[in-house]
Design an enzyme around this catalytic site. Structure first.
Site, short mmCIF file in Angstrom:
data_model
loop_
_atom_site.label_atom_id
_atom_site.label_comp_id
_atom_site.label_asym_id
_atom_site.label_seq_id
_atom_site.Cartn_x
_atom_site.Cartn_y
_atom_site.Cartn_z
N LYS A 175 -7.36 5.75 19.86
CA LYS A 175 -6.68 6.12 21.10
C LYS A 175 -5.45 5.25 21.34
O LYS A 175 -4.37 5.74 21.66
CB LYS A 175 -7.63 6.03 22.29
CG LYS A 175 -8.71 7.11 22.26
CD LYS A 175 -9.55 7.10 23.54
CE LYS A 175 -10.60 8.21 23.48
NZ LYS A 175 -11.39 8.28 24.71
N GLY A 204 -1.84 -4.48 39.35
CA GLY A 204 -0.81 -5.01 40.23
C GLY A 204 -1.36 -6.00 41.25
O GLY A 204 -0.63 -6.88 41.71
N HIS A 224 14.74 -7.02 22.81
CA HIS A 224 13.57 -7.33 23.63
C HIS A 224 13.94 -7.26 25.12
O HIS A 224 14.91 -7.89 25.53
CB HIS A 224 13.11 -8.75 23.28
CG HIS A 224 11.79 -9.14 23.85
ND1 HIS A 224 11.68 -9.91 24.98
CD2 HIS A 224 10.53 -8.86 23.46
CE1 HIS A 224 10.40 -10.11 25.25
NE2 HIS A 224 9.67 -9.49 24.35
N ASP A 248 1.01 -2.35 33.69
CA ASP A 248 1.89 -2.81 32.60
C ASP A 248 0.99 -3.29 31.49
O ASP A 248 0.37 -4.35 31.59
CB ASP A 248 2.78 -3.95 33.11
CG ASP A 248 3.80 -4.39 32.06
OD1 ASP A 248 3.74 -3.91 30.91
OD2 ASP A 248 4.66 -5.23 32.39
N MET A 249 0.86 -2.50 30.44
CA MET A 249 -0.12 -2.83 29.40
C MET A 249 0.41 -2.57 28.00
O MET A 249 1.05 -1.55 27.73
CB MET A 249 -1.38 -2.00 29.62
CG MET A 249 -1.13 -0.51 29.80
SD MET A 249 -2.63 0.49 29.66
CE MET A 249 -2.71 0.75 27.87
N ALA A 250 0.12 -3.49 27.10
CA ALA A 250 0.40 -3.24 25.68
C ALA A 250 -0.59 -2.19 25.20
O ALA A 250 -1.69 -2.07 25.73
CB ALA A 250 0.22 -4.52 24.89
#
Lengths: 357, 357
Positions: free
Chosen positions: B235, B317, B128, B185-187
């Site tokens: 998607k 951001g 991780h 920053d995205m899952a």
């Protein structure tokens, strides 16, 4: 929403891929596009239809011809390398069709990846390049991994905004496995604009997540729908912005409102930007080991037990591959309205209309 | 769902960033991690909290310590270059914390980008690595564009499937503008798993699009929720798969079920894979011209008229930057339960518990 073609409803005619490609090439040539470029555009559009992505196939021929005749698409384009420095190059599309610059840039990125392990090529001064997946696929056929993105005229509101700011800015990714090629090709908007047009044409309501009205409020009324929304809210907005930065800004191309609207602005060329990244897995785990691992991953996914309401778990590229095999055999269905439009253009340009099935 | 911490409800205590970083570093060292690595992990976790991404901050200290003490996280890691060939390198994380390998690989990708215009580094044998955005941000501080992705243990079903197949597989992208850095920053899952835990803790229902039950059917019952779903259906599934390919397969790391579950599998190391891409805009439009153009783009987006219910249009951001400035001043809030857990660990490991505000 602004003028853009949706998928049509109703009857269709069918034409073999080879015949359709020949016809489209003749139409483009008759509209003034030099033969080599016409062949590239016709091939890429028909390959896109073969793969079932009709929204980016020969449906676009009428607008390309309209812009060629208006002098907004260079009819004798010669894409050229503005700079090549290490593993990075900038290409100028010379104002021609995006497909011509797209193939040129992809081939250059492949060459850079072979030389350096990775290659980045950005393109400025370009136009609509059709389906993003085609370029990633082209590089993957060489045993490489590839990403391609493009910006486009603003049709999508930013998350929380009411005015259009970004294009549908697609991301395509392709990677070769032992048996086939994994190809992802997705707009970063929730749905393609064409789906809203189709609902309007059919008098149907649309889901709340598809579009916003003039004030930026979600609407289920297709007639009120004005702009598309980003995929899943702020995440799709972020992805769309990433594509805008990679395709437009990094290339020195137009971005947001400085990209000309293909369907609604006949005062200028588009100045679309594209981005191509190609990586050679030979430099990491080796091409064969990579292809084997991908095959195992995809097989594992296809073996995932389907959820209620699903017959099978697919992976990106599966539906396109199956459509391609069916349409290569049975021909490509064209909505009657599109066939009629192409036929009128043919008569106007002195091109014969081929027989359909 | 399987055991994983959610954000906690209820009261919190506040600690200054510097003090928290020192404390976390001491805890990790006391658990056996060598000082240099402990400092890197503590710094990156606390920077993540400063930016408001609490799900990837010091909340992770207890599990890192548990795995260190179980011998599943190398306490004296020395990441090394397996191969460097042109602009592409492979790094082995030596089984240590992902943050140590992540900084090492980012710095290598920056060096490759400076030499070749673009650099790609993949990492195998890792664990991780916290928030993906941190690595992209690190490269962007050098005036470069960067993408970082990581795979993770399977918690997300494929679109149409019922069993977990992919991690929440985040994508981070950063690019420097004149005033600030754009950081996405995205899952690639619809929501973080922790949000479902929080709803369960609070006895609330969850939206239908968040999770599926054991059969793969969407559920609004947080107690029935078993697995996360991909962002926007097929998607997000495609994007998650792209991340799995770039981070896991291209690096020769674990992928899908061969990635060890950090919270639930104490029989093996994780073998997580990461991917880092860095591009130098100096090779295309020039760093200054790029930063100026990005500033103009972001300003234009922030000036977009807000939709009903929104105060302003932000860019990725922005919220993190504002949280960072507030928390740098006022300290970092820690849920009381987390503070208690860290305090117990401190007593167990013979580390002093610092004062809070």
């Amino acid at each position: 929403m602004a003028r853009e073609p949706g998928s049509s409803v109703g009857e269709s005619v069918t034409m073999g891929a080879e015949r359709l490609e020949g016809w489209v090439g003749e139409l483009l040539e008759a509209a003034g596009l030099v033969d080599e470029a016409a062949a590239v555009v016709a091939q890429s559009l028909v390959e896109t239809n073969l793969r079932g992505i009709d929204s980016h196939g020969v449906l676009r021929v009428p607008i390309y011809i309209e812009r060629l005749r208006a002098g907004l698409l260079n009819d004798d384009p010669e894409p050229f390398v503005v700079s090549e420095d290490g593993a990075v190059a900038v290409v100028d599309a010379d104002g021609g069709p995006g497909q011509v610059a797209g193939y040129f840039a992809t081939d250059l990125a492949v060459r850079l990846a072979r030389a350096h392990g990775v290659g980045v090529v950005t393109v400025r001064g370009s136009s609509h390049y059709g389906a993003a997946g085609l370029y990633a696929l082209r590089a993957a056929r060489e045993g490489l991994l590839a990403i391609s993105t493009t910006n486009a005229e603003p049709y999508v509101v930013p998350y929380g905004g009411s005015g259009p700011a970004l294009g549908t800015n697609p991301i395509a990714f392709a990677a070769p496995s032992t048996d086939a090629i994994f190809v992802l090709d997705m707009a970063t908007s929730q749905v393609a604009v064409g789906k809203v047009f189709l609902a309007r044409e059919q008098g149907r309501a649309i889901p709340e997540s598809w579009a916003v009205d003039e004030r930026g409020a979600p609407t289920t009324d297709a007639d009120e729908a004005r702009w598309a929304v980003p995929l899943g809210g702020y995440k799709g907005y972020g992805l769309g912005l990433m594509v805008e930065i990679l395709s437009g800004l990094l290339a020195g191309a137009g971005f947001t409102h400085s990209v000309g609207d293909m369907y609604n602005d006949f005062s200028r060329a588009q100045d679309v930007g594209h981005f191509f990244l190609v990586i050679d897995p030979e430099r990491t785990v080796g091409r064969d080991a990579f292809a084997d691992a991908l095959e195992r991953l995809l097989s594992e996914l296809r073996a995932n037990p389907p959820a209620p309401g699903f017959d099978a778990v697919l992976v990106a590229g599966d539906p396109e591959l199956s459509t391609q095999s069916q349409r290569s055999r049975d021909g490509i269905p064209l909505p009657r309205s599109l066939f009629d439009t192409l036929s009128s253009l043919a008569r106007e340009l002195g091109v014969a209309v081929p027989a359909t099935r």
